[in-house]
Design a protein around this motif. Structure first.
Motif, PDB file in Angstrom:
ATOM      1  N   PHE A 163       0.837  -1.204   0.000  1.00 35.11           N
ATOM      2  CA  PHE A 163       0.000   0.000   0.000  1.00 35.11           C
ATOM      3  C   PHE A 163       0.869   1.249   0.000  1.00 35.11           C
ATOM      4  O   PHE A 163       1.774   1.382   0.819  1.00 35.11           O
ATOM      5  CB  PHE A 163      -0.939  -0.014   1.219  1.00 35.11           C
ATOM      6  N   ARG A 164       0.581   2.156  -0.945  1.00 29.76           N
ATOM      7  CA  ARG A 164       1.392   3.374  -1.105  1.00 29.76           C
ATOM      8  C   ARG A 164       1.186   4.378   0.016  1.00 29.76           C
ATOM      9  O   ARG A 164       2.105   5.088   0.405  1.00 29.76           O
ATOM     10  CB  ARG A 164       1.044   4.062  -2.432  1.00 29.76           C
ATOM     11  N   LYS A 165      -0.022   4.458   0.523  1.00 26.80           N
ATOM     12  CA  LYS A 165      -0.340   5.465   1.538  1.00 26.80           C
ATOM     13  C   LYS A 165      -0.772   4.767   2.833  1.00 26.80           C
ATOM     14  O   LYS A 165      -1.668   3.924   2.818  1.00 26.80           O
ATOM     15  CB  LYS A 165      -1.463   6.371   1.037  1.00 26.80           C
ATOM     16  N   ILE A 166      -0.116   5.121   3.942  1.00 27.05           N
ATOM     17  CA  ILE A 166      -0.476   4.559   5.248  1.00 27.05           C
ATOM     18  C   ILE A 166      -0.601   5.718   6.231  1.00 27.05           C
ATOM     19  O   ILE A 166       0.381   6.387   6.539  1.00 27.05           O
ATOM     20  CB  ILE A 166       0.570   3.552   5.768  1.00 27.05           C
ATOM     21  N   ASP A 167      -1.824   5.967   6.686  1.00 23.28           N
ATOM     22  CA  ASP A 167      -2.054   6.945   7.748  1.00 23.28           C
ATOM     23  C   ASP A 167      -2.040   6.187   9.066  1.00 23.28           C
ATOM     24  O   ASP A 167      -2.721   5.167   9.204  1.00 23.28           O
ATOM     25  CB  ASP A 167      -3.403   7.647   7.570  1.00 23.28           C
ATOM     26  N   ILE A 168      -1.288   6.695  10.037  1.00 21.49           N
ATOM     27  CA  ILE A 168      -1.145   5.994  11.314  1.00 21.49           C
ATOM     28  C   ILE A 168      -1.697   6.859  12.445  1.00 21.49           C
ATOM     29  O   ILE A 168      -1.396   8.048  12.538  1.00 21.49           O
ATOM     30  CB  ILE A 168       0.330   5.663  11.599  1.00 21.49           C
ATOM     31  N   LYS A 169      -2.531   6.221  13.274  1.00 24.15           N
ATOM     32  CA  LYS A 169      -3.051   6.877  14.479  1.00 24.15           C
ATOM     33  C   LYS A 169      -2.722   5.976  15.666  1.00 24.15           C
ATOM     34  O   LYS A 169      -2.727   4.754  15.544  1.00 24.15           O
ATOM     35  CB  LYS A 169      -4.568   7.064  14.385  1.00 24.15           C
ATOM     36  N   TRP A 170      -2.479   6.591  16.803  1.00 22.36           N
ATOM     37  CA  TRP A 170      -2.142   5.840  18.004  1.00 22.36           C
ATOM     38  C   TRP A 170      -3.334   5.841  18.942  1.00 22.36           C
ATOM     39  O   TRP A 170      -3.969   6.882  19.163  1.00 22.36           O
ATOM     40  CB  TRP A 170      -0.923   6.474  18.677  1.00 22.36           C
ATOM     41  N   GLU A 171      -3.661   4.688  19.502  1.00 18.22           N
ATOM     42  CA  GLU A 171      -4.731   4.591  20.499  1.00 18.22           C
ATOM     43  C   GLU A 171      -4.135   4.055  21.791  1.00 18.22           C
ATOM     44  O   GLU A 171      -3.789   2.875  21.885  1.00 18.22           O
ATOM     45  CB  GLU A 171      -5.856   3.682  20.008  1.00 18.22           C
ATOM     46  N   TYR A 172      -4.018   4.951  22.781  1.00 17.32           N
ATOM     47  CA  TYR A 172      -3.417   4.560  24.058  1.00 17.32           C
ATOM     48  C   TYR A 172      -4.425   3.900  24.994  1.00 17.32           C
ATOM     49  O   TYR A 172      -4.043   3.261  25.968  1.00 17.32           O
ATOM     50  CB  TYR A 172      -2.776   5.780  24.738  1.00 17.32           C
ATOM     51  N   ARG A 173      -5.736   4.018  24.682  1.00 18.30           N
ATOM     52  CA  ARG A 173      -6.762   3.432  25.555  1.00 18.30           C
ATOM     53  C   ARG A 173      -7.089   2.001  25.132  1.00 18.30           C
ATOM     54  O   ARG A 173      -8.228   1.642  24.877  1.00 18.30           O
ATOM     55  CB  ARG A 173      -8.010   4.310  25.532  1.00 18.30           C
ATOM     56  N   ASN A 174      -6.064   1.217  25.026  1.00 17.96           N
ATOM     57  CA  ASN A 174      -6.171  -0.197  24.684  1.00 17.96           C
ATOM     58  C   ASN A 174      -5.065  -0.902  25.468  1.00 17.96           C
ATOM     59  O   ASN A 174      -4.051  -0.298  25.787  1.00 17.96           O
ATOM     60  CB  ASN A 174      -5.967  -0.390  23.170  1.00 17.96           C
ATOM     61  N   ILE A 175      -5.257  -2.175  25.771  1.00 24.68           N
ATOM     62  CA  ILE A 175      -4.216  -2.930  26.481  1.00 24.68           C
ATOM     63  C   ILE A 175      -3.698  -4.013  25.541  1.00 24.68           C
ATOM     64  O   ILE A 175      -4.438  -4.951  25.243  1.00 24.68           O
ATOM     65  CB  ILE A 175      -4.765  -3.569  27.775  1.00 24.68           C
ATOM     66  N   PRO A 176      -2.449  -3.903  25.079  1.00 25.95           N
ATOM     67  CA  PRO A 176      -1.566  -2.736  25.162  1.00 25.95           C
ATOM     68  C   PRO A 176      -2.004  -1.663  24.171  1.00 25.95           C
ATOM     69  O   PRO A 176      -2.818  -1.932  23.289  1.00 25.95           O
ATOM     70  CB  PRO A 176      -0.191  -3.310  24.791  1.00 25.95           C
ATOM     71  N   PRO A 177      -1.451  -0.456  24.297  1.00 25.96           N
ATOM     72  CA  PRO A 177      -1.751   0.592  23.309  1.00 25.96           C
ATOM     73  C   PRO A 177      -1.424   0.088  21.892  1.00 25.96           C
ATOM     74  O   PRO A 177      -0.559  -0.775  21.727  1.00 25.96           O
ATOM     75  CB  PRO A 177      -0.831   1.731  23.719  1.00 25.96           C
ATOM     76  N   ALA A 178      -2.129   0.629  20.913  1.00 21.22           N
ATOM     77  CA  ALA A 178      -1.975   0.118  19.552  1.00 21.22           C
ATOM     78  C   ALA A 178      -1.942   1.233  18.510  1.00 21.22           C
ATOM     79  O   ALA A 178      -2.439   2.337  18.755  1.00 21.22           O
ATOM     80  CB  ALA A 178      -3.123  -0.828  19.233  1.00 21.22           C
ATOM     81  N   TYR A 179      -1.356   0.908  17.370  1.00 25.19           N
ATOM     82  CA  TYR A 179      -1.320   1.804  16.214  1.00 25.19           C
ATOM     83  C   TYR A 179      -2.358   1.323  15.199  1.00 25.19           C
ATOM     84  O   TYR A 179      -2.396   0.136  14.875  1.00 25.19           O
ATOM     85  CB  TYR A 179       0.059   1.794  15.552  1.00 25.19           C
ATOM     86  N   VAL A 180      -3.155   2.242  14.683  1.00 24.38           N
ATOM     87  CA  VAL A 180      -4.106   1.951  13.632  1.00 24.38           C
ATOM     88  C   VAL A 180      -3.477   2.380  12.319  1.00 24.38           C
ATOM     89  O   VAL A 180      -3.061   3.534  12.179  1.00 24.38           O
ATOM     90  CB  VAL A 180      -5.449   2.671  13.857  1.00 24.38           C
ATOM     91  N   PHE A 181      -3.411   1.471  11.364  1.00 24.73           N
ATOM     92  CA  PHE A 181      -2.875   1.765  10.036  1.00 24.73           C
ATOM     93  C   PHE A 181      -4.054   1.784   9.068  1.00 24.73           C
ATOM     94  O   PHE A 181      -4.730   0.764   8.896  1.00 24.73           O
ATOM     95  CB  PHE A 181      -1.919   0.659   9.565  1.00 24.73           C
ATOM     96  N   CYS A 182      -4.292   2.925   8.446  1.00 21.95           N
ATOM     97  CA  CYS A 182      -5.332   3.048   7.417  1.00 21.95           C
ATOM     98  C   CYS A 182      -4.598   3.122   6.080  1.00 21.95           C
ATOM     99  O   CYS A 182      -3.927   4.121   5.789  1.00 21.95           O
ATOM    100  CB  CYS A 182      -6.173   4.287   7.673  1.00 21.95           C
ATOM    101  N   CYS A 183      -4.694   2.065   5.280  1.00 17.95           N
ATOM    102  CA  CYS A 183      -3.837   1.887   4.101  1.00 17.95           C
ATOM    103  C   CYS A 183      -4.647   1.941   2.813  1.00 17.95           C
ATOM    104  O   CYS A 183      -5.754   1.392   2.737  1.00 17.95           O
ATOM    105  CB  CYS A 183      -3.163   0.530   4.186  1.00 17.95           C
ATOM    106  N   SER A 184      -4.068   2.586   1.797  1.00 18.80           N
ATOM    107  CA  SER A 184      -4.720   2.660   0.497  1.00 18.80           C
ATOM    108  C   SER A 184      -3.691   2.812  -0.609  1.00 18.80           C
ATOM    109  O   SER A 184      -2.510   3.058  -0.352  1.00 18.80           O
ATOM    110  CB  SER A 184      -5.724   3.812   0.449  1.00 18.80           C
ATOM    111  N   ASN A 185      -4.160   2.684  -1.837  1.00 14.32           N
ATOM    112  CA  ASN A 185      -3.311   2.907  -2.999  1.00 14.32           C
ATOM    113  C   ASN A 185      -3.802   4.095  -3.812  1.00 14.32           C
ATOM    114  O   ASN A 185      -3.376   4.295  -4.942  1.00 14.32           O
ATOM    115  CB  ASN A 185      -3.247   1.649  -3.872  1.00 14.32           C
ATOM    116  N   ALA A 186      -4.696   4.880  -3.232  1.00 19.21           N
ATOM    117  CA  ALA A 186      -5.243   6.044  -3.939  1.00 19.21           C
ATOM    118  C   ALA A 186      -4.260   7.200  -3.909  1.00 19.21           C
ATOM    119  O   ALA A 186      -3.459   7.344  -3.039  1.00 19.21           O
ATOM    120  CB  ALA A 186      -6.550   6.464  -3.295  1.00 19.21           C
TER     121      ALA A 186
END
Length: 186
Positions: A163-186
């Motif tokens: 995937f060419r484009k990856i937007d990353i957001k961090w969520e600290y209110r999870n055990i353990p904290p996690a990164y969300v990767f929103c991926c696309s080729n647009a």
């Protein structure tokens, strides 16, 4: 009870379960932020576990949107079948995300707009990860989005091969904290 089942399944199959607890509703909410529910016709979910992301998805989706859950673990599949058996346009498949192209053909699914993933890429064999990501990229084409979470950014390099484009957001209110990767080729 779901947390106990999740923990038990983790100890039995740590490479395919990948976490000791289900994801938090906060992480689920952040995963859903990447989806345009007004236009989505078909959403697939890899590794829904006990359905935390699925709950949010069904809460927000258009009633005509087809949601397909692909869960490898038989115990989690039983939970999902009990939980979502009366939901319209929800299909549950006990199988592997590696076979996603077969399921799309077998069930004559419409164009896939989004694929949400709870798969533990950090613990999956590399060849399995590559197969899943390649098939995911082909299914989504240039207009779809792949949404996954990871506990580190270690697998960003792997995912960026597909995937060419990856937007990353961090969520600290999870055990353990996690990164969300929103991926696309647009």
């Amino acid at each position: 009870m779901k947390s106990f089942t999740f923990l038990f399944q983790y100890f039995l199959k740590p490479r395919t379960v990948g976490a000791i607890l289900p994801s938090s509703s906060k992480l689920a909410e952040k995963m859903m932020d990447c989806i345009d529910f007004q236009t989505a016709k078909c959403i697939l979910e890899y590794g829904p576990g006990t359905g935390v992301f699925t709950d949010k998805m069904l809460e927000k989706r258009n009633e005509h949107t087809v949601v397909v859950l692909i869960e490898y673990n038989k115990e989690f599949c039983k939970i999902l079948n009990d939980k979502f058996k009366d939901k319209k346009n929800v299909m549950i498949i006990n199988g592997s995300a590696e076979d996603i192209d077969s399921y799309v053909n077998q069930y004559n699914l419409p164009r896939v707009d989004y694929i949400v993933s709870g798969l533990p890429f950090a613990s999956l064999p590399e060849n399995v990860s590559h197969t899943i990501l390649l098939k995911t990229k082909k299914l989504l084409g240039d207009s779809g989005k792949f949404i996954t979470f990871q506990y580190t950014q270690f697998k960003k390099g792997l995912i960026s091969q597909y995937f060419r484009k990856i937007d990353i957001k961090w969520e600290y209110r999870n055990i353990p904290p996690a990164y969300v990767f929103c991926c696309s080729n647009a």
